[in-house]
Design a protein around this motif. Structure first.
Motif, PDB file in Angstrom:
ATOM      1  N   LEU A 393       0.862  -1.309   0.122  1.00  0.00           N
ATOM      2  CA  LEU A 393      -0.030   0.035  -0.098  1.00  0.00           C
ATOM      3  C   LEU A 393       0.966   1.208   0.034  1.00  0.00           C
ATOM      4  N   ILE A 394       0.398   2.404  -0.285  1.00  0.00           N
ATOM      5  CA  ILE A 394       1.244   3.641  -0.238  1.00  0.00           C
ATOM      6  C   ILE A 394       1.611   3.628   1.380  1.00  0.00           C
ATOM      7  N   MET A 395       2.867   4.226   1.598  1.00  0.00           N
ATOM      8  CA  MET A 395       3.051   4.475   2.685  1.00  0.00           C
ATOM      9  C   MET A 395       2.702   6.088   3.121  1.00  0.00           C
ATOM     10  N   GLU A 396       1.453   6.132   3.903  1.00  0.00           N
ATOM     11  CA  GLU A 396       0.900   7.454   4.020  1.00  0.00           C
ATOM     12  C   GLU A 396       1.492   8.324   4.927  1.00  0.00           C
ATOM     13  N   ARG A 397       1.567   9.512   4.443  1.00  0.00           N
ATOM     14  CA  ARG A 397       2.076  10.636   5.435  1.00  0.00           C
ATOM     15  C   ARG A 397       1.006  11.805   5.060  1.00  0.00           C
ATOM     16  N   THR A 398       0.911  12.800   6.258  1.00  0.00           N
ATOM     17  CA  THR A 398       0.173  13.735   6.080  1.00  0.00           C
ATOM     18  C   THR A 398       0.822  15.119   6.047  1.00  0.00           C
ATOM     19  N   VAL A 399       0.292  15.803   5.275  1.00  0.00           N
ATOM     20  CA  VAL A 399       1.103  17.281   4.685  1.00  0.00           C
ATOM     21  C   VAL A 399       0.891  17.881   5.936  1.00  0.00           C
ATOM     22  N   PRO A 400       2.204  18.811   6.120  1.00  0.00           N
ATOM     23  CA  PRO A 400       2.111  19.781   7.249  1.00  0.00           C
ATOM     24  C   PRO A 400       0.994  20.848   7.022  1.00  0.00           C
ATOM     25  N   ASP A 401       0.398  21.506   8.196  1.00  0.00           N
ATOM     26  CA  ASP A 401      -0.761  22.506   8.158  1.00  0.00           C
ATOM     27  C   ASP A 401      -0.490  23.505   7.048  1.00  0.00           C
ATOM     28  N   HIS A 402       0.929  23.982   6.644  1.00  0.00           N
ATOM     29  CA  HIS A 402       1.053  25.079   5.937  1.00  0.00           C
ATOM     30  C   HIS A 402       1.260  24.834   4.350  1.00  0.00           C
ATOM     31  N   GLY A 403       0.966  23.366   4.239  1.00  0.00           N
ATOM     32  CA  GLY A 403       1.109  22.821   2.867  1.00  0.00           C
ATOM     33  C   GLY A 403       2.507  22.565   2.456  1.00  0.00           C
ATOM     34  N   ALA A 404       2.536  21.806   1.295  1.00  0.00           N
ATOM     35  CA  ALA A 404       3.972  21.507   0.977  1.00  0.00           C
ATOM     36  C   ALA A 404       4.110  21.386  -0.767  1.00  0.00           C
ATOM     37  N   GLU A 405       5.057  21.714  -1.436  1.00  0.00           N
ATOM     38  CA  GLU A 405       5.238  21.671  -2.840  1.00  0.00           C
ATOM     39  C   GLU A 405       5.686  19.962  -3.194  1.00  0.00           C
ATOM     40  N   ILE A 406       4.990  19.364  -3.910  1.00  0.00           N
ATOM     41  CA  ILE A 406       5.294  18.217  -4.194  1.00  0.00           C
ATOM     42  C   ILE A 406       5.266  18.132  -5.772  1.00  0.00           C
ATOM     43  N   LEU A 407       6.522  17.734  -6.516  1.00  0.00           N
ATOM     44  CA  LEU A 407       6.387  17.552  -7.973  1.00  0.00           C
ATOM     45  C   LEU A 407       6.079  19.129  -8.720  1.00  0.00           C
ATOM     46  N   GLY A 408       6.215  20.044  -7.945  1.00  0.00           N
ATOM     47  CA  GLY A 408       5.788  21.508  -8.460  1.00  0.00           C
ATOM     48  C   GLY A 408       4.614  21.562  -8.162  1.00  0.00           C
ATOM     49  N   GLU A 409       3.604  20.958  -7.654  1.00  0.00           N
ATOM     50  CA  GLU A 409       2.124  21.039  -6.942  1.00  0.00           C
ATOM     51  C   GLU A 409       2.075  21.682  -5.820  1.00  0.00           C
ATOM     52  N   MET A 410       1.320  22.599  -5.312  1.00  0.00           N
ATOM     53  CA  MET A 410       1.172  23.093  -4.069  1.00  0.00           C
ATOM     54  C   MET A 410      -0.154  22.342  -3.503  1.00  0.00           C
ATOM     55  N   ILE A 411       0.336  21.424  -2.480  1.00  0.00           N
ATOM     56  CA  ILE A 411      -0.648  20.601  -1.780  1.00  0.00           C
ATOM     57  C   ILE A 411      -1.111  21.061  -0.677  1.00  0.00           C
ATOM     58  N   PRO A 412      -2.317  21.015  -0.338  1.00  0.00           N
ATOM     59  CA  PRO A 412      -2.910  21.745   1.056  1.00  0.00           C
ATOM     60  C   PRO A 412      -2.273  20.813   2.075  1.00  0.00           C
ATOM     61  N   GLY A 413      -2.439  21.550   3.056  1.00  0.00           N
ATOM     62  CA  GLY A 413      -2.158  20.859   4.616  1.00  0.00           C
ATOM     63  C   GLY A 413      -3.433  20.107   4.847  1.00  0.00           C
ATOM     64  N   GLY A 414      -2.691  18.865   5.524  1.00  0.00           N
ATOM     65  CA  GLY A 414      -3.567  17.750   5.875  1.00  0.00           C
ATOM     66  C   GLY A 414      -4.073  16.845   4.820  1.00  0.00           C
ATOM     67  N   THR A 415      -3.503  16.940   3.561  1.00  0.00           N
ATOM     68  CA  THR A 415      -3.788  16.101   2.628  1.00  0.00           C
ATOM     69  C   THR A 415      -2.665  14.681   2.925  1.00  0.00           C
ATOM     70  N   ILE A 416      -3.625  13.760   2.674  1.00  0.00           N
ATOM     71  CA  ILE A 416      -2.675  12.294   2.914  1.00  0.00           C
ATOM     72  C   ILE A 416      -2.123  12.203   1.400  1.00  0.00           C
ATOM     73  N   VAL A 417      -0.623  11.800   1.600  1.00  0.00           N
ATOM     74  CA  VAL A 417       0.071  11.647   0.621  1.00  0.00           C
ATOM     75  C   VAL A 417       1.068  10.330   0.764  1.00  0.00           C
ATOM     76  N   GLY A 418       1.546   9.723  -0.381  1.00  0.00           N
ATOM     77  CA  GLY A 418       2.326   8.761  -0.241  1.00  0.00           C
ATOM     78  C   GLY A 418       2.902   7.937  -1.569  1.00  0.00           C
ATOM     79  N   CYS A 419       3.697   7.116  -1.356  1.00  0.00           N
ATOM     80  CA  CYS A 419       3.973   6.211  -2.566  1.00  0.00           C
ATOM     81  C   CYS A 419       3.963   4.645  -2.205  1.00  0.00           C
ATOM     82  N   ASN A 420       3.702   4.200  -3.289  1.00  0.00           N
ATOM     83  CA  ASN A 420       3.690   2.748  -3.291  1.00  0.00           C
ATOM     84  C   ASN A 420       5.058   2.030  -4.007  1.00  0.00           C
ATOM     85  N   ALA A 421       5.487   1.281  -3.103  1.00  0.00           N
ATOM     86  CA  ALA A 421       7.069   0.459  -3.444  1.00  0.00           C
ATOM     87  C   ALA A 421       6.596  -0.189  -5.069  1.00  0.00           C
TER      88      ALA A 421
END
Length: 529
Positions: A393-421
């Motif tokens: 499964l994806i190894m889930e992480r929660t984006v910090p409250d202030h948001g984060a840039e991932i692959l050039g996209e601004m992802i809102p805080g609280g979003t669950i993101v992750g990668c699957n091996a």
């Protein structure tokens, strides 16, 4: 006002309920602007989509296909994004990025007899607690500590080889290899953790139903972890927890917990001495120091943090994570060897040459140092890790409250993101156009720069500060037992061409993997004749 509203609700409750459900679904669909990311249509409205996908026991295949269809960012739930580009490993899991584990992980926490969740090093989402916990036990899992565990691994490996000869090689009986390797991994963890094997190998049985219990537990975690709120109504509902806390009921110890408690109780005086005076106050057991002793030493060093419950939790974590993932990886290595006779033959040539040259002293008991001098063995193991990583499964992480840039996209805080091996390990630009093919040579042919890039993409143990702390122990087992088994037995499939079945219950177990063993010395005599 109520007198006017209540009659309306009474007459039109179905309409109001339908409207609320519609608004809820639309809110999910457009939540935080995530509607711009592609994915399964239903997944945008509800997490039930990924619950049932996990319940179908093949989400790793679903994720691979979704990323092939939609690209590097796929929406798996109203508030969940999956990423396929290896660059996101550093962006999401890198040190000091502010991402925390999601609520998926507390689902995996045990419950104390007093009704309190027992977050382990793996399942805790409190980063400060994790950092403090890790500081207490980090030395237990360091590469320099491996020398203390090698005799314990050797002890179980001797039993494994002896029992394989007795039960399968000498009788000609076929073996459920995936299950047999599970028994080996569980017994190794028993010996490393408590200085005593559980007894799977001697009895050729699931002692106390521990393997079945772990399988059922992970089968629960996989789908329920996609909707953690369900855990609050099921395993950790408030009535159950409060009744335990108030002493109104007693929680029956699980098989794994009972085993851990029993093993600790057998050495209660010894552990009390370590807790009070440290390891130097007790004689070393069998020339090695097991996890129980070292965790208790951590309790001696950090009494304000390492409680008795935490020592118990640390030992239990080894059963759940330390055995299952190692067994899966071992099964993958042998499966791909059998399916690829050219690779099998090439590896055997390397092992035989090493024995002939004296690089390996005892082919049935290869040391860690000897295994590190076998480049093709390393390539085979790395390639098996790549083709069949344990987590599915994806190894889930929660984006910090202030948001984060991932692959050039601004992802809102609280979003669950992750990668699957399983997705990362099949990136053609990293591993080549034949990334779906088992080919160990890619690890030998790669330039230093390419090799570094490939290793940075490998995700079977996670990445960053929450990398699996027990990976060195797992690697010790794998690099020692694989050449030991191959040096002693020839392994052939029970039925040529038969494919195994995989079962994704968070970790991707293998089913229907049956083989037969023949002693290599016997084969040598037959060929000579």
């Amino acid at each position: 006002m109520l007198t006017s509203i209540l009659p309306f609700l009474k007459d039109y409750w179905a309409f109001v309920l339908s409207l609320l459900i519609l608004l809820f679904l639309l809110r999910n669909k457009y939540f935080n602007g995530l509607h711009k990311y592609p994915g399964p249509a239903l997944a945008a409205y509800t997490n039930w989509w990924r619950f049932f996908d996990a319940l179908n026991r093949r989400p790793e295949k679903t994720h691979i296909e979704l990323h092939k269809q939609h690209g590097d960012i796929v929406r798996l739930g109203p508030n969940v994004l999956s990423f396929a580009d290896p660059k996101t490993i550093k962006e999401i899991y890198g040190l000091n990025k502010g991402f925390t584990k999601s609520e998926f992980y507390p689902v995996q926490s045990a419950i104390s007899p007093r009704g309190k969740p027992l977050p382990s090093l793996f399942s805790t989402i409190d980063e400060k607690r994790h950092a403090q916990y890790r500081r207490c036990v980090n030395s237990v899992f360091s590469m320099t500590s491996l020398i203390h565990y090698e005799p314990l691994v050797d002890s179980t490996t001797r039993v494994f080889l002896s029992q394989t000869e007795k039960l399968f090689s000498a009788t000609g009986e076929s073996c459920n290899f995936a299950r047999w390797l599970q028994y080996y991994a569980f017994d190794v963890i028993g010996e490393i953790t408590w200085g005593r094997r559980v007894g799977f190998l001697e009895g050729n049985e699931d002692v106390g139903g521990i393997v079945e219990f772990v399988a059922d537990f992970l089968a629960y975690v996989g789908p329920v972890g996609q909707m953690p709120i369900l855990d609050s109504f099921l395993n950790k509902n408030v009535l159950k927890l409060k009744s335990l806390e108030w002493g109104l009921r007693k929680e029956k110890l699980t098989t794994a917990t009972k085993f851990a408690v029993d093993r600790a109780s057998e050495r209660v005086d010894e552990m009390q001495t370590i807790k009070e005076k440290g390891l130097e106050a007790v004689p070393t057991r069998s020339g090695s120091i097991d996890f129980l002793s070292k965790f208790t030493q951590a309790q001696h060093d950090h009494p304000e943090f390492m409680t008795d419950d935490l020592v118990l939790t640390s030992c239990l974590s080894m059963i759940f994570a330390g055995s299952e993932t190692t067994a899966i990886s071992l099964s993958a290595i042998f499966y791909y060897l059998i399916k690829n006779p050219r690779v099998y033959a090439k590896l055997m040539t390397e092992l035989d040459n090493a024995v002939e040259s004296g690089a390996i002293i005892d082919r049935s008991l290869v040391t860690w140092a000897e295994s590190q001098k076998l480049p093709y063995l390393d390539a085979v193991i790395q390639e098996a890790f790549r083709m069949h990583p344990a987590p599915g499964l994806i190894m889930e992480r929660t984006v910090p409250d202030h948001g984060a840039e991932i692959l050039g996209e601004m992802i809102p805080g609280g979003t669950i993101v992750g990668c699957n091996a399983w997705v990362l390990h099949r990136r053609a630009e990293i591993f080549g156009d034949d990334a779906d093919v088992f080919r160990p040579e890619r690890w030998i042919e790669a330039s230093p720069g390419k090799l570094k890039e490939m290793k940075a993409t490998m995700f079977q143990f996670g990445a960053g500060a929450r990398t699996c702390i027990g990976k060195n122990v797992s690697l010790l087992e794998i690099y020692k037992v694989v050449p030991a088994i191959l040096g002693t037995f020839e392994i052939v499939p029970e039925q040529e061409g038969k494919e195994w079945t995989t079962h994704n219950a968070w970790f991707v177990r293998q089913l229907d993997f049956r083989v037969k063993f023949r002693r290599r010395s016997d084969q040598g005599k037959k060929k000579a004749a």
